[in-house]
Design a protein around this motif. Structure first.
Motif, PDB file in Angstrom:
ATOM      1  N   ASN A   1      -1.180  10.903  13.011  1.00 12.74           N
ATOM      2  CA  ASN A   1      -1.609   9.750  13.808  1.00 12.74           C
ATOM      3  C   ASN A   1      -0.465   8.800  14.146  1.00 12.74           C
ATOM      4  OD1 ASN A   1      -4.346  10.617  13.761  1.00 12.74           O
ATOM      5  ND2 ASN A   1      -4.518   9.824  11.691  1.00 12.74           N
ATOM      6  N   ALA A   2       0.729   9.336  14.310  1.00 11.51           N
ATOM      7  CA  ALA A   2       1.909   8.569  14.751  1.00 11.51           C
ATOM      8  C   ALA A   2       2.262   7.434  13.807  1.00 11.51           C
ATOM      9  CB  ALA A   2       1.709   8.072  16.189  1.00 11.51           C
ATOM     10  N   GLN A   3       2.042   7.644  12.497  1.00  8.29           N
ATOM     11  CA  GLN A   3       2.317   6.621  11.492  1.00  8.29           C
ATOM     12  C   GLN A   3       3.793   6.510  11.135  1.00  8.29           C
ATOM     13  OE1 GLN A   3      -0.817   8.453   8.845  1.00  8.29           O
ATOM     14  NE2 GLN A   3      -1.098   6.291   8.345  1.00  8.29           N
ATOM     15  N   GLY A   4       4.613   7.425  11.638  1.00  9.58           N
ATOM     16  CA  GLY A   4       6.010   7.456  11.255  1.00  9.58           C
ATOM     17  C   GLY A   4       6.158   8.091   9.889  1.00  9.58           C
ATOM     18  N   ARG A   5       7.396   8.447   9.549  1.00 11.48           N
ATOM     19  CA  ARG A   5       7.676   9.028   8.232  1.00 11.48           C
ATOM     20  C   ARG A   5       8.990   8.441   7.728  1.00 11.48           C
ATOM     21  NH1 ARG A   5       7.562  15.048   7.927  1.00 11.48           N
ATOM     22  NH2 ARG A   5       7.532  14.575   5.704  1.00 11.48           N
ATOM     23  N   GLU A   6       8.941   7.889   6.544  1.00 13.22           N
ATOM     24  CA  GLU A   6      10.126   7.281   5.933  1.00 13.22           C
ATOM     25  C   GLU A   6      11.317   8.225   6.041  1.00 13.22           C
ATOM     26  OE1 GLU A   6      10.505   4.292   4.663  1.00 13.22           O
ATOM     27  OE2 GLU A   6       8.441   3.601   4.461  1.00 13.22           O
ATOM     28  N   GLU A   7      12.448   7.695   6.475  1.00 11.86           N
ATOM     29  CA  GLU A   7      13.722   8.401   6.584  1.00 11.86           C
ATOM     30  C   GLU A   7      13.708   9.578   7.559  1.00 11.86           C
ATOM     31  OE1 GLU A   7      15.666   9.117   2.833  1.00 11.86           O
ATOM     32  OE2 GLU A   7      14.712   7.349   1.949  1.00 11.86           O
ATOM     33  N   ILE A   8      12.618   9.740   8.326  1.00 12.42           N
ATOM     34  CA  ILE A   8      12.550  10.855   9.275  1.00 12.42           C
ATOM     35  C   ILE A   8      12.357  10.345  10.694  1.00 12.42           C
ATOM     36  CG2 ILE A   8      11.260  12.923   9.967  1.00 12.42           C
ATOM     37  CD1 ILE A   8      10.611  13.299   6.973  1.00 12.42           C
TER      38      ILE A   8
ATOM     39  N   GLY B   1      16.152  13.088  26.146  1.00 13.23           N
ATOM     40  CA  GLY B   1      16.598  12.547  24.876  1.00 13.23           C
ATOM     41  C   GLY B   1      16.852  11.064  25.041  1.00 13.23           C
ATOM     42  N   VAL B   2      17.185  10.408  23.947  1.00  9.51           N
ATOM     43  CA  VAL B   2      17.446   8.972  24.016  1.00  9.51           C
ATOM     44  C   VAL B   2      18.395   8.590  22.885  1.00  9.51           C
ATOM     45  CG1 VAL B   2      15.512   8.214  22.559  1.00  9.51           C
ATOM     46  CG2 VAL B   2      16.297   6.751  24.389  1.00  9.51           C
ATOM     47  N   ARG B   3      19.301   7.693  23.201  1.00 12.22           N
ATOM     48  CA  ARG B   3      20.225   7.197  22.182  1.00 12.22           C
ATOM     49  C   ARG B   3      19.503   6.191  21.310  1.00 12.22           C
ATOM     50  NH1 ARG B   3      26.264   6.957  23.735  1.00 12.22           N
ATOM     51  NH2 ARG B   3      26.128   5.841  21.778  1.00 12.22           N
ATOM     52  N   ALA B   4      19.786   6.208  20.043  1.00 13.81           N
ATOM     53  CA  ALA B   4      19.182   5.251  19.115  1.00 13.81           C
ATOM     54  C   ALA B   4      19.563   3.842  19.554  1.00 13.81           C
ATOM     55  CB  ALA B   4      19.660   5.519  17.702  1.00 13.81           C
ATOM     56  N   HIS B   5      18.554   2.991  19.705  1.00 12.82           N
ATOM     57  CA  HIS B   5      18.847   1.613  20.088  1.00 12.82           C
ATOM     58  C   HIS B   5      17.951   0.602  19.377  1.00 12.82           C
ATOM     59  CE1 HIS B   5      15.792   3.032  22.921  1.00 12.82           C
ATOM     60  NE2 HIS B   5      15.442   1.784  23.113  1.00 12.82           N
ATOM     61  N   HIS B   6      16.855   1.030  18.808  1.00 16.44           N
ATOM     62  CA  HIS B   6      15.994   0.125  18.053  1.00 16.44           C
ATOM     63  C   HIS B   6      15.907   0.526  16.583  1.00 16.44           C
ATOM     64  CE1 HIS B   6      14.441  -2.105  21.451  1.00 16.44           C
ATOM     65  NE2 HIS B   6      14.008  -1.015  22.032  1.00 16.44           N
ATOM     66  N   TRP B   7      16.117   1.768  16.298  1.00 13.31           N
ATOM     67  CA  TRP B   7      15.872   2.321  14.967  1.00 13.31           C
ATOM     68  C   TRP B   7      17.130   2.892  14.365  1.00 13.31           C
ATOM     69  CZ3 TRP B   7      10.906   1.640  13.328  1.00 13.31           C
ATOM     70  CH2 TRP B   7       9.925   1.454  14.305  1.00 13.31           C
ATOM     71  N   ARG B   8      17.078   3.169  13.083  1.00  6.39           N
ATOM     72  CA  ARG B   8      18.216   3.745  12.359  1.00  6.39           C
ATOM     73  C   ARG B   8      18.019   5.232  12.068  1.00  6.39           C
ATOM     74  NH1 ARG B   8      19.171  -1.145   8.022  1.00  6.39           N
ATOM     75  NH2 ARG B   8      19.594  -2.715   9.610  1.00  6.39           N
ATOM     76  N   PHE B   9      17.145   5.887  12.818  1.00  7.39           N
ATOM     77  CA  PHE B   9      16.886   7.306  12.577  1.00  7.39           C
ATOM     78  C   PHE B   9      17.851   8.209  13.331  1.00  7.39           C
ATOM     79  CE2 PHE B   9      12.709   5.388  11.699  1.00  7.39           C
ATOM     80  CZ  PHE B   9      12.496   5.880  10.431  1.00  7.39           C
TER      81      PHE B   9
ATOM     82  N   VAL C   1       0.858  -1.176   0.000  1.00  8.96           N
ATOM     83  CA  VAL C   1       0.000   0.000   0.000  1.00  8.96           C
ATOM     84  C   VAL C   1       0.895   1.226   0.000  1.00  8.96           C
ATOM     85  CG1 VAL C   1      -1.715   1.269   1.327  1.00  8.96           C
ATOM     86  CG2 VAL C   1      -1.782  -1.217   1.289  1.00  8.96           C
ATOM     87  N   THR C   2       0.569   2.204  -0.810  1.00  8.25           N
ATOM     88  CA  THR C   2       1.299   3.454  -0.790  1.00  8.25           C
ATOM     89  C   THR C   2       0.592   4.380   0.192  1.00  8.25           C
ATOM     90  OG1 THR C   2       1.941   3.176  -3.092  1.00  8.25           O
ATOM     91  CG2 THR C   2       2.110   5.396  -2.158  1.00  8.25           C
ATOM     92  N   LEU C   3       1.321   4.815   1.197  1.00  3.36           N
ATOM     93  CA  LEU C   3       0.752   5.671   2.229  1.00  3.36           C
ATOM     94  C   LEU C   3       1.144   7.119   1.962  1.00  3.36           C
ATOM     95  CD1 LEU C   3       1.588   3.385   5.267  1.00  3.36           C
ATOM     96  CD2 LEU C   3      -0.591   3.583   4.079  1.00  3.36           C
ATOM     97  N   ALA C   4       0.287   8.029   2.348  1.00  2.00           N
ATOM     98  CA  ALA C   4       0.511   9.462   2.132  1.00  2.00           C
ATOM     99  C   ALA C   4       1.681   9.983   2.956  1.00  2.00           C
ATOM    100  CB  ALA C   4      -0.756  10.240   2.480  1.00  2.00           C
ATOM    101  N   ASP C   5       2.350  10.989   2.451  1.00  2.00           N
ATOM    102  CA  ASP C   5       3.412  11.713   3.155  1.00  2.00           C
ATOM    103  C   ASP C   5       4.518  10.809   3.682  1.00  2.00           C
ATOM    104  OD1 ASP C   5       2.078  14.154   2.742  1.00  2.00           O
ATOM    105  OD2 ASP C   5       0.844  13.824   4.522  1.00  2.00           O
ATOM    106  N   GLY C   6       4.803   9.713   2.993  1.00  2.00           N
ATOM    107  CA  GLY C   6       5.882   8.833   3.419  1.00  2.00           C
ATOM    108  C   GLY C   6       5.611   8.088   4.701  1.00  2.00           C
ATOM    109  N   ALA C   7       4.339   7.916   5.056  1.00  2.00           N
ATOM    110  CA  ALA C   7       3.996   7.192   6.285  1.00  2.00           C
ATOM    111  C   ALA C   7       4.543   5.778   6.210  1.00  2.00           C
ATOM    112  CB  ALA C   7       2.485   7.176   6.487  1.00  2.00           C
ATOM    113  N   ILE C   8       4.932   5.249   7.355  1.00  7.75           N
ATOM    114  CA  ILE C   8       5.520   3.919   7.423  1.00  7.75           C
ATOM    115  C   ILE C   8       4.459   2.848   7.646  1.00  7.75           C
ATOM    116  CG2 ILE C   8       7.107   2.457   8.744  1.00  7.75           C
ATOM    117  CD1 ILE C   8       8.772   5.046   9.227  1.00  7.75           C
ATOM    118  N   VAL C   9       3.460   3.141   8.462  1.00  6.12           N
ATOM    119  CA  VAL C   9       2.388   2.179   8.726  1.00  6.12           C
ATOM    120  C   VAL C   9       1.029   2.853   8.554  1.00  6.12           C
ATOM    121  CG1 VAL C   9       3.776   0.812  10.352  1.00  6.12           C
ATOM    122  CG2 VAL C   9       2.332   2.651  11.225  1.00  6.12           C
ATOM    123  N   ALA C  10       0.029   2.044   8.239  1.00  9.88           N
ATOM    124  CA  ALA C  10      -1.351   2.522   8.192  1.00  9.88           C
ATOM    125  C   ALA C  10      -1.907   2.437   9.607  1.00  9.88           C
ATOM    126  CB  ALA C  10      -2.175   1.665   7.240  1.00  9.88           C
ATOM    127  N   VAL C  11      -2.659   3.439  10.021  1.00  8.86           N
ATOM    128  CA  VAL C  11      -3.184   3.495  11.383  1.00  8.86           C
ATOM    129  C   VAL C  11      -4.695   3.692  11.347  1.00  8.86           C
ATOM    130  CG1 VAL C  11      -3.183   4.834  13.541  1.00  8.86           C
ATOM    131  CG2 VAL C  11      -1.031   4.404  12.338  1.00  8.86           C
TER     132      VAL C  11
END
Length: 146
Positions: free
Chosen positions: A74-81, A107-115, A36-46
């Motif tokens: 709606n906290a869908q995430g954004r590709e590469e952001i 703040g928090v150090r990256a530990h699960h994600w590559r952002f 599915v192509t999601l709007a605005d680079g969203a990562i998941v559908a919510v």
């Protein structure tokens, strides 16, 4: 605290979960059965709840003003952001409410994600974050994340 800093803190928190699921090949649009192509680079559908409590409504307004720029509508995430907060990695048993509060404050150090790392969010209070959490948890419940 600046809105951007809040967003970055929430982004880093969310990034960790996304990275874990990317590595496992679960919970991402790329691995879903129906692409599915999601709007605005969203990562998941919510799926959005039809009714929000007063606190959840306040949290949504704050989220939209402070977090959505990076974490998406709606906290869908954004590709590469930034990662989605409506994701199994952020279920209450893995990332409790206090993890969100501490991420915004410190703040928090990256530990699960590559952002990348998420800096502390300037200008957001614990009350703001608790309202945001209420909204995110409502979204999570609506999407089967308990």
């Amino acid at each position: 605290m600046k809105r951007g800093t809040i967003l970055l803190a929430l982004v880093a928190l969310a990034a960790g979960g996304w990275y874990v699921f990317q590595a496992k090949g679960e919970g991402t649009r790329a691995n879903s059965k129906a692409a599915v192509t999601l709007a605005d680079g969203a990562i998941v559908a919510v799926n959005v709840p039809s009714v929000l409590s007063e606190q959840e409504q306040v949290g949504k307004r704050t989220f939209d003003a402070v977090c959505a720029e990076c974490h998406g509508t709606n906290a869908q995430g954004r590709e590469e952001i930034a990662p989605p907060l409506v994701h199994k990695i952020y279920e209450p048993g893995h990332h409790g409410d206090m993890a969100f509060v501490l991420a915004a404050q410190n703040g928090v150090r990256a530990h699960h994600w590559r952002f990348g790392n998420m800096p502390a969010v300037e200008g957001v209070t614990k009350a703001h974050v608790l309202n945001i959490i209420a909204y995110v948890r409502a979204l999570q419940r609506e999407n089967g994340i308990n």
